[in-house]
Enzyme design. Structure first.
Site, PDB file in Angstrom:
ATOM      1  N   LYS A 144      -7.856 -15.886 -73.770  1.00  0.00           N
ATOM      2  CA  LYS A 144      -6.731 -14.954 -73.686  1.00  0.00           C
ATOM      3  C   LYS A 144      -6.199 -14.693 -75.104  1.00  0.00           C
ATOM      4  CE  LYS A 144      -6.599 -15.824 -68.917  1.00  0.00           C
ATOM      5  NZ  LYS A 144      -6.677 -16.921 -67.970  1.00  0.00           N
ATOM      6  N   GLU A 147       2.054 -24.051 -63.975  1.00  0.00           N
ATOM      7  CA  GLU A 147       1.562 -23.227 -65.082  1.00  0.00           C
ATOM      8  C   GLU A 147       2.682 -22.976 -66.079  1.00  0.00           C
ATOM      9  OE1 GLU A 147      -0.512 -19.641 -63.782  1.00  0.00           O
ATOM     10  OE2 GLU A 147      -1.603 -20.831 -62.322  1.00  0.00           O
ATOM     11  N   ASP A 172      -1.013 -26.013 -66.786  1.00  0.00           N
ATOM     12  CA  ASP A 172      -2.057 -25.049 -67.145  1.00  0.00           C
ATOM     13  C   ASP A 172      -1.345 -23.956 -67.944  1.00  0.00           C
ATOM     14  OD1 ASP A 172      -3.588 -22.717 -67.169  1.00  0.00           O
ATOM     15  OD2 ASP A 172      -4.432 -23.038 -65.179  1.00  0.00           O
ATOM     16  N   ASN A 183      -6.057  -9.587 -71.399  1.00  0.00           N
ATOM     17  CA  ASN A 183      -5.299 -10.785 -71.789  1.00  0.00           C
ATOM     18  C   ASN A 183      -5.394 -11.062 -73.288  1.00  0.00           C
ATOM     19  OD1 ASN A 183      -4.673 -11.295 -69.048  1.00  0.00           O
ATOM     20  ND2 ASN A 183      -6.674 -12.248 -68.769  1.00  0.00           N
ATOM     21  N   HIS A 217      -1.758 -18.798 -70.259  1.00  0.00           N
ATOM     22  CA  HIS A 217      -1.104 -17.579 -70.764  1.00  0.00           C
ATOM     23  C   HIS A 217      -0.001 -17.859 -71.786  1.00  0.00           C
ATOM     24  CE1 HIS A 217      -3.221 -14.885 -68.035  1.00  0.00           C
ATOM     25  NE2 HIS A 217      -3.181 -15.905 -67.198  1.00  0.00           N
ATOM     26  N   SER A 256       0.174 -16.487 -64.098  1.00  0.00           N
ATOM     27  CA  SER A 256      -0.784 -15.462 -64.497  1.00  0.00           C
ATOM     28  C   SER A 256      -0.548 -14.103 -63.841  1.00  0.00           C
ATOM     29  CB  SER A 256      -2.206 -15.935 -64.205  1.00  0.00           C
ATOM     30  OG  SER A 256      -2.375 -16.179 -62.829  1.00  0.00           O
ATOM     31  N   HIS A 280      -2.998 -21.036 -60.178  1.00  0.00           N
ATOM     32  CA  HIS A 280      -4.221 -20.220 -60.322  1.00  0.00           C
ATOM     33  C   HIS A 280      -5.351 -20.665 -59.383  1.00  0.00           C
ATOM     34  CE1 HIS A 280      -7.731 -18.590 -62.645  1.00  0.00           C
ATOM     35  NE2 HIS A 280      -6.880 -17.599 -62.822  1.00  0.00           N
TER      36      HIS A 280
HETATM   37  C1  PLP Z   1      -7.542 -17.337 -66.869  1.00  0.00           C
HETATM   38  C2  PLP Z   1      -6.970 -18.561 -66.247  1.00  0.00           C
HETATM   39  C3  PLP Z   1      -7.748 -19.685 -65.998  1.00  0.00           C
HETATM   40  C4  PLP Z   1      -9.227 -19.670 -66.194  1.00  0.00           C
HETATM   41  O1  PLP Z   1      -9.564 -19.666 -67.525  1.00  0.00           O
HETATM   42  P1  PLP Z   1     -10.994 -19.058 -67.965  1.00  0.00           P
HETATM   43  O2  PLP Z   1     -11.197 -19.618 -69.303  1.00  0.00           O
HETATM   44  O3  PLP Z   1     -10.860 -17.594 -67.918  1.00  0.00           O
HETATM   45  O4  PLP Z   1     -11.981 -19.580 -66.955  1.00  0.00           O
HETATM   46  C5  PLP Z   1      -7.128 -20.816 -65.517  1.00  0.00           C
HETATM   47  N1  PLP Z   1      -5.816 -20.833 -65.264  1.00  0.00           N
HETATM   48  C6  PLP Z   1      -5.034 -19.751 -65.458  1.00  0.00           C
HETATM   49  C7  PLP Z   1      -3.579 -19.830 -65.161  1.00  0.00           C
HETATM   50  C8  PLP Z   1      -5.598 -18.576 -65.939  1.00  0.00           C
HETATM   51  O5  PLP Z   1      -4.841 -17.491 -66.088  1.00  0.00           O
END
Ligand code: PLP
Length: 390
Positions: free
Chosen positions: A243, A179, A208, A46, A211, A183, A137
């Site tokens: 990421k 999101e 969220d 990522n 990405h 992801s 997620h």
């Molecule tokens: C990676 C991810 C998370 C978690 O984040 P981390 O910092 O890796 O714990 C949460 N939501 C989504 C959509 C993700 O891709």
């Protein structure tokens, strides 16, 4: 035997072709990784802007270590909150046009904190409702399932289904979650359709953007920049640093009240050692780095090249314009076999299986990065062609 369920659960996973194993990465430099002594071009990271090993970010981390030490030494309400943490929060609040920002050690814990904070112990009398996109997620789903709120899901990216669920709920404490960039699918939430149907008097909208943050928007500020979404429209914004930013950790951005509330009531925040100050400093440096602009442009070019070459080769892709480009397989064993054949060709692509994705949607999840050269993309498509079409 008291813990027989453990061996049985492992056996079930194994029989279903779903057992997971870790691979030791022995070295990683640029887009190459070494595993069991062999070298591969990595299409499963990522690190979209190749910031993880950028000298600017690594130097900042080293400078931060010299100034602040290795760890932060305490949780944030004790003595673990430094001027480095404060500077990162202030930078994000200003750039994102939010009142206040709060740092978390991971996106996983930030998502838990939102669910716990808004629907945890003090809301027993009004348990509320969480309505989330079907493909949200695991870290959010885990949080939503762990609180007393009713948890319902709307069909993936289906704003009219969301509207239907909203019209059936009459509670005052509602959280809608989606999101920015999904992801495992790489597609984007239809925020211009979702935002207008949310009544902000009774409903929180949370995005969220793990990405999208870093990769989307002229300044890499993610979906809120792309769609110009205010704090009023998206009252809860979550982003991560692990990421595109190339470090680790996460943040929640929102109103002063929301953040002050989390500082007082979020156990994920209060009872956890803060991220190392050096990490906060390196994250801020990565966000500020001028090379971000350039690398977002390179990433865009690599995505376009990949899609054009795959199309020419007759490889069917899932609908995505982002760095996440999944190839649908539909069966866990076949996905693992395809991943294995790609490895034999020097291409590292992880097979993503149930329960990370819904059953019968097993896939290869390719991620592209500004660290890939054009020739890496050509090699990837050649290998995919050999693996999938012959
Ligand atoms: C990676 C991810 C998370 C978690 O984040 P981390 O910092 O890796 O714990 C949460 N939501 C989504 C959509 C993700 O891709």
């Amino acid at each position: 035997m008291a813990f027989k369920f453990i061996s049985e659960a492992l056996k079930t996973r194994s029989q279903d072709g779903l057992l997971r194993r870790r691979q030791v990465v022995e070295s990683a430099n640029g887009p190459m990784i070494q595993v069991e002594g062999k070298h591969y071009i990595n299409f499963s990271s990522n690190d979209y802007l190749a910031m993880r090993r950028s000298t600017v970010v690594m130097q900042a981390w080293a400078d931060g270590l010299a100034e602040f030490g290795a760890g932060s030494g305490a949780s944030p309400l004790v003595t673990g909150y430094t001027n480095a943490h404060q500077a990162l929060e202030a930078y994000l609040a200003e750039r994102l046009n939010r009142e206040k920002v709060l740092l978390f050690n991971s996106g996983f814990s930030a998502n838990q904190a939102i669910c716990q904070g808004l629907f945890g112990h003090i809301h027993q009398k009004n348990p509320g409702i969480i309505i989330a996109d079907k493909l949200m997620h695991a870290s959010f789903v885990e949080g939503a399932q762990g609180v007393s709120a009713k948890f319902s899901r709307f069909k993936h990216n289906d704003a009219s289904h969301l509207q239907e669920l909203l019209s059936k709920s009459n509670t005052k404490n509602t959280l809608v979650a989606t999101e920015g960039v999904f992801s495992m699918d790489g597609d984007q939430a239809p925020l211009t359709n979702i935002v207008p149907i949310i009544n902000t008097e009774s409903t929180w909208l949370m995005v969220d953007d793990a990405h999208g943050f870093g990769t989307l928007g002229d300044n890499g500020l993610g979906v809120v920049e792309v769609f110009n979404l205010s704090q009023q429209q998206v009252p809860i914004l979550m982003g991560t640093f692990g990421k595109a930013i190339g470090t680790a950790g996460a943040f929640i951005a929102g109103s002063e009240d929301l953040i002050n509330y989390l500082i007082n009531y979020s156990r994920h925040y209060i009872y956890s050692t803060s991220m190392p100050a050096a990490q906060a400093y390196a994250s801020l440096t990565s966000l500020n780095a001028k090379l971000g602009h350039e690398r977002r442009q390179v990433l865009k070019e690599r995505i376009e090249l990949f899609k054009a070459l795959a199309d020419k080769a007759g490889i069917t892709l899932m609908p995505s314009d982002t760095a996440i480009q999944p190839v649908f397989i539909g069966c866990p064993e076949k996905a693992v076999a395809a991943s294995g054949r790609l490895k034999n060709l020097g291409i590292w692509v992880t097979a993503i299986r149930y329960p990370t994705v819904p059953r019968h949607t097993d896939r290869l999840r390719l991620t592209l990065s500004a660290g890939h050269d054009e020739r890496d993309i050509y090699a990837l498509v050649d290998a995919l062609q050999l693996t999938l079409l012959s």
